[in-house]
Design a protein around this motif. Structure first.
Motif, PDB file in Angstrom:
ATOM      1  N   LEU A 309       0.823  -1.196   0.000  1.00 11.93           N
ATOM      2  CA  LEU A 309       0.000   0.000   0.000  1.00 11.93           C
ATOM      3  C   LEU A 309       0.871   1.265   0.000  1.00 11.93           C
ATOM      4  O   LEU A 309       0.437   2.312  -0.486  1.00 11.93           O
ATOM      5  CB  LEU A 309      -0.918  -0.013   1.230  1.00 11.93           C
ATOM      6  CG  LEU A 309      -2.105   0.954   1.212  1.00 11.93           C
ATOM      7  CD1 LEU A 309      -2.994   0.688   0.004  1.00 11.93           C
ATOM      8  CD2 LEU A 309      -2.923   0.834   2.490  1.00 11.93           C
ATOM      9  N   ALA A 310       2.093   1.155   0.496  1.00  9.73           N
ATOM     10  CA  ALA A 310       2.991   2.308   0.471  1.00  9.73           C
ATOM     11  C   ALA A 310       3.332   2.700  -0.964  1.00  9.73           C
ATOM     12  O   ALA A 310       3.410   3.893  -1.303  1.00  9.73           O
ATOM     13  CB  ALA A 310       4.263   1.997   1.254  1.00  9.73           C
ATOM     14  N   ASP A 311       3.545   1.706  -1.832  1.00 11.52           N
ATOM     15  CA  ASP A 311       3.835   2.006  -3.238  1.00 11.52           C
ATOM     16  C   ASP A 311       2.649   2.701  -3.903  1.00 11.52           C
ATOM     17  O   ASP A 311       2.824   3.644  -4.695  1.00 11.52           O
ATOM     18  CB  ASP A 311       4.165   0.711  -3.988  1.00 11.52           C
ATOM     19  CG  ASP A 311       5.496   0.120  -3.550  1.00 11.52           C
ATOM     20  OD1 ASP A 311       6.292   0.870  -2.955  1.00 11.52           O
ATOM     21  OD2 ASP A 311       5.714  -1.080  -3.794  1.00 11.52           O
ATOM     22  N   LEU A 312       1.409   2.241  -3.567  1.00 11.01           N
ATOM     23  CA  LEU A 312       0.224   2.872  -4.142  1.00 11.01           C
ATOM     24  C   LEU A 312       0.099   4.317  -3.669  1.00 11.01           C
ATOM     25  O   LEU A 312      -0.277   5.210  -4.443  1.00 11.01           O
ATOM     26  CB  LEU A 312      -1.034   2.082  -3.740  1.00 11.01           C
ATOM     27  CG  LEU A 312      -1.121   0.637  -4.246  1.00 11.01           C
ATOM     28  CD1 LEU A 312      -2.406  -0.016  -3.746  1.00 11.01           C
ATOM     29  CD2 LEU A 312      -1.065   0.602  -5.768  1.00 11.01           C
ATOM     30  N   ALA A 313       0.429   4.564  -2.400  1.00 13.51           N
ATOM     31  CA  ALA A 313       0.356   5.931  -1.875  1.00 13.51           C
ATOM     32  C   ALA A 313       1.387   6.822  -2.557  1.00 13.51           C
ATOM     33  O   ALA A 313       1.096   7.993  -2.901  1.00 13.51           O
ATOM     34  CB  ALA A 313       0.563   5.912  -0.366  1.00 13.51           C
ATOM     35  N   VAL A 342      -1.179  -5.373   1.660  1.00  8.72           N
ATOM     36  CA  VAL A 342      -2.598  -5.723   1.736  1.00  8.72           C
ATOM     37  C   VAL A 342      -2.922  -6.643   0.569  1.00  8.72           C
ATOM     38  O   VAL A 342      -2.227  -6.641  -0.457  1.00  8.72           O
ATOM     39  CB  VAL A 342      -3.499  -4.466   1.681  1.00  8.72           C
ATOM     40  CG1 VAL A 342      -3.260  -3.582   2.891  1.00  8.72           C
ATOM     41  CG2 VAL A 342      -3.282  -3.693   0.392  1.00  8.72           C
ATOM     42  N   LEU A 343      -4.000  -7.408   0.754  1.00 11.67           N
ATOM     43  CA  LEU A 343      -4.457  -8.302  -0.309  1.00 11.67           C
ATOM     44  C   LEU A 343      -5.667  -7.659  -0.964  1.00 11.67           C
ATOM     45  O   LEU A 343      -6.742  -7.560  -0.372  1.00 11.67           O
ATOM     46  CB  LEU A 343      -4.843  -9.674   0.269  1.00 11.67           C
ATOM     47  CG  LEU A 343      -5.296 -10.719  -0.765  1.00 11.67           C
ATOM     48  CD1 LEU A 343      -4.161 -11.026  -1.738  1.00 11.67           C
ATOM     49  CD2 LEU A 343      -5.764 -11.998  -0.059  1.00 11.67           C
ATOM     50  N   ARG A 348      -8.138  -0.761  -8.040  1.00 13.29           N
ATOM     51  CA  ARG A 348      -9.297  -0.236  -7.308  1.00 13.29           C
ATOM     52  C   ARG A 348      -8.850   0.573  -6.086  1.00 13.29           C
ATOM     53  O   ARG A 348      -9.424   1.625  -5.779  1.00 13.29           O
ATOM     54  CB  ARG A 348     -10.204  -1.387  -6.875  1.00 13.29           C
ATOM     55  CG  ARG A 348     -10.906  -2.098  -8.010  1.00 13.29           C
ATOM     56  CD  ARG A 348     -11.881  -1.174  -8.712  1.00 13.29           C
ATOM     57  NE  ARG A 348     -12.711  -1.875  -9.682  1.00 13.29           N
ATOM     58  CZ  ARG A 348     -13.657  -1.306 -10.403  1.00 13.29           C
ATOM     59  NH1 ARG A 348     -13.865   0.006 -10.305  1.00 13.29           N
ATOM     60  NH2 ARG A 348     -14.368  -2.003 -11.259  1.00 13.29           N
ATOM     61  N   LEU A 349      -7.835   0.095  -5.378  1.00 18.02           N
ATOM     62  CA  LEU A 349      -7.332   0.842  -4.230  1.00 18.02           C
ATOM     63  C   LEU A 349      -6.717   2.172  -4.670  1.00 18.02           C
ATOM     64  O   LEU A 349      -6.877   3.199  -4.000  1.00 18.02           O
ATOM     65  CB  LEU A 349      -6.308   0.001  -3.467  1.00 18.02           C
ATOM     66  CG  LEU A 349      -6.874  -1.238  -2.757  1.00 18.02           C
ATOM     67  CD1 LEU A 349      -5.739  -2.051  -2.135  1.00 18.02           C
ATOM     68  CD2 LEU A 349      -7.865  -0.826  -1.680  1.00 18.02           C
ATOM     69  N   ALA A 431     -15.511  -3.745  -0.039  1.00 14.25           N
ATOM     70  CA  ALA A 431     -15.307  -4.965  -0.811  1.00 14.25           C
ATOM     71  C   ALA A 431     -13.968  -5.623  -0.481  1.00 14.25           C
ATOM     72  O   ALA A 431     -13.792  -6.833  -0.678  1.00 14.25           O
ATOM     73  CB  ALA A 431     -15.388  -4.659  -2.305  1.00 14.25           C
ATOM     74  N   HIS A 432     -13.033  -4.841   0.052  1.00 11.71           N
ATOM     75  CA  HIS A 432     -11.732  -5.377   0.479  1.00 11.71           C
ATOM     76  C   HIS A 432     -11.732  -5.766   1.954  1.00 11.71           C
ATOM     77  O   HIS A 432     -10.661  -6.048   2.516  1.00 11.71           O
ATOM     78  CB  HIS A 432     -10.624  -4.337   0.221  1.00 11.71           C
ATOM     79  CG  HIS A 432     -10.242  -4.190  -1.220  1.00 11.71           C
ATOM     80  ND1 HIS A 432     -10.965  -3.420  -2.108  1.00 11.71           N
ATOM     81  CD2 HIS A 432      -9.218  -4.724  -1.942  1.00 11.71           C
ATOM     82  CE1 HIS A 432     -10.398  -3.476  -3.298  1.00 11.71           C
ATOM     83  NE2 HIS A 432      -9.332  -4.258  -3.238  1.00 11.71           N
ATOM     84  N   GLY A 433     -12.892  -5.744   2.586  1.00  3.97           N
ATOM     85  CA  GLY A 433     -12.963  -6.115   3.999  1.00  3.97           C
ATOM     86  C   GLY A 433     -12.570  -5.005   4.944  1.00  3.97           C
ATOM     87  O   GLY A 433     -12.281  -5.251   6.119  1.00  3.97           O
ATOM     88  N   GLY A 434     -12.543  -3.773   4.457  1.00  4.81           N
ATOM     89  CA  GLY A 434     -12.154  -2.646   5.293  1.00  4.81           C
ATOM     90  C   GLY A 434     -13.292  -1.663   5.489  1.00  4.81           C
ATOM     91  O   GLY A 434     -14.452  -1.955   5.243  1.00  4.81           O
TER      92      GLY A 434
END
Length: 461
Positions: A309-313, A342-343, A348-349, A431-434
């Protein structure tokens, strides 16, 4: 018989009748038995006097010869043997010798027969000078023969019990009817309200008057009716909003095309480009609605993989760097040293992050700040997008995730979107459980927080 209150009334009546019948039968048997025992026991006084009279007779005569006449006189109402018969009320006194043979009896029964030792033990010993000379017995001790008055008394008692049972049955019917109507009245009100809702009147509510099961059912019905009303209102608003959002670009396209056909506008690249942009807006709106429909139905397809998730940020912040610079807004990023895996669907994230950053930059004035920070806490990861913008009004805060909702209703779709971005973002996170939440104060800025389950870093592809 199809009405519930009728069935309940009959059930109460049948149960009451069964209980009353059992009590009545037991009471009749007990009264009859106990009264007969009382009559027999009441003859014990006569038996005591008979013992004294008979022992005196034996002392005078030295034998039991001629004792029959005395036995007849000892019985209640006795005045001689000729006045006594087998059906007359009172004890049937008899004298048995020491050998157990019946010497005489009041009615002549069992004379000459030998009684058992057990029967003899039930009698009273006749002693003369301390020596046993016989046994006085009441041959009707097991079953008292009742006179007319005693029989009338028993009949009156039995009649009273029967009338009491009938009265109790009538009272049970009345109470059962009242109780059944009391129990079914809330159900009848619920039925009427449910039928009204089925007919389209979603304003129907029931008056909850108790806290028992029917009260809980009534409250649940009211909650359901309120949810249906809210859902219907949302549906109508959704149709109105979709119609409005679709009408605007379609009107522009239709008007421009008509102007071109009429020769008002020349067919130039500028006009074609304008029409193309309107079609892109329509496509985007339709895509947003499609994503929401899939998410609501639980059919949104996610290409799940272990992603940092750090790379996406970093990628999202880099993408909006020029926008922030142009708006003179400081865009910061705070990441942990370790990888935060994260899985989920990386695209989408990233879409969620882009939506949050776009909103934050749009509502942050020049000189403000937008910050993205990420941290892992236990088995969850928390990503926050904070801005120092104008914030969200308290009355708008509960509705920021509603579809087509915009705090500033004057914003156009081109300037601020149709109000679907945050609704889609929340559905994607769920949808990702969050979960996606918001915290804001007017004039102090807004913070959107994403919470997702943490994935093992060793599984990162």
């Amino acid at each position: 018989m199809s009405r519930l209150w009728v069935r309940l009334t009959l059930a109460f009546l049948l149960i009451s009748l069964a209980a009353i019948s059992v009590v009545a039968v037991l009471s009749l048997n007990a009264t009859n038995s106990q009264f007969r025992r009382y009559v027999v026991a009441s003859g014990s006084g006569a038996q005591s006097g008979a013992v004294a009279a008979l022992t005196g007779y034996y002392e005078q005569t030295g034998s039991w010869e001629g004792v029959d006449g005395l036995l007849g006189q000892l019985a209640p109402g006795g005045g001689g043997r000729g006045r006594v018969d087998q059906g007359q009320a009172g004890p049937n006194f008899a004298i048995a010798g020491t050998d157990g043979r019946v010497i005489a009896s009041r009615t002549g029964e069992l004379v000459g027969e030998t009684l058992s030792a057990e029967t003899l033990r039930q009698g009273a010993s006749l002693l003369v000078d301390g020596q046993p000379v016989g046994v006085l017995l009441n041959l009707r001790s097991a079953e008292a023969v009742l006179d007319t008055h005693a029989q009338l008394f028993l009949k009156q008692v039995q009649a009273s019990l029967v009338w009491a049972a009938l009265g109790a049955a009538v009272l049970s019917l009345v109470l059962g009817f009242a109780t059944s109507r009391l129990l079914t009245a809330p159900i009848a009100r619920l039925t009427a309200a449910a039928q009204a809702i089925a007919a389209g009147d979603l304003s129907q509510r029931v008056d909850v008057q108790s806290r028992d099961e029917t009260g809980v059912l009534g409250q649940a019905f009211n909650d359901m009716a309120a949810s249906l009303a809210a859902a219907e209102t949302a549906r109508k608003n959704l149709i109105a909003d979709v119609s409005h959002e679709l009408r605007t670009p379609l009107t522009v396209v239709q008007g421009n095309l008509q102007a071109i056909l009429d020769g008002v506008y020349p067919l130039e690249m500028g006009q074609v480009t304008s029409l193309y942009e309107e079609t892109r807006l329509l496509t985007r709106l339709v895509d947003d609605l499609h994503d929401l429909a899939l998410a609501d139905a639980g059919q949104l397809r996610l290409e799940r993989s272990a992603s940092d998730l750090a790379d996406l940020a970093r990628a999202a912040v880099a993408q909006f760097g020029p926008v922030a610079e142009a708006g003179e807004v400081a865009l910061g990023l705070s990441l942990p040293e370790e990888r935060v895996v994260v899985l989920g669907d990386a695209d989408r994230l990233a879409q969620v992050l882009r939506n949050l950053l776009s909103n934050a930059l749009r509502h942050t004035p020049a000189g403000g700040e937008v910050a993205v920070d990420l941290e892992a806490r236990g088995d969850t990861v928390h990503l926050r997008v904070r801005d120092t913008g104008s914030g969200i009004a308290p009355e708008d805060l509960p509705r920021v995730f509603d579809r087509f909702y915009r705090g500033d209703r004057s914003r156009s779709r081109q300037g601020g979107g149709a109000g679907l971005g945050l609704a889609i973002a929340r559905q994607l996170v769920r949808a990702h459980g969050g979960e996606l939440t918001v915290d804001s104060k007017t004039g102090e800025g807004t913070t959107f927080s994403i919470t997702l389950p943490l994935h093992a870093a060793s599984e990162l592809a």
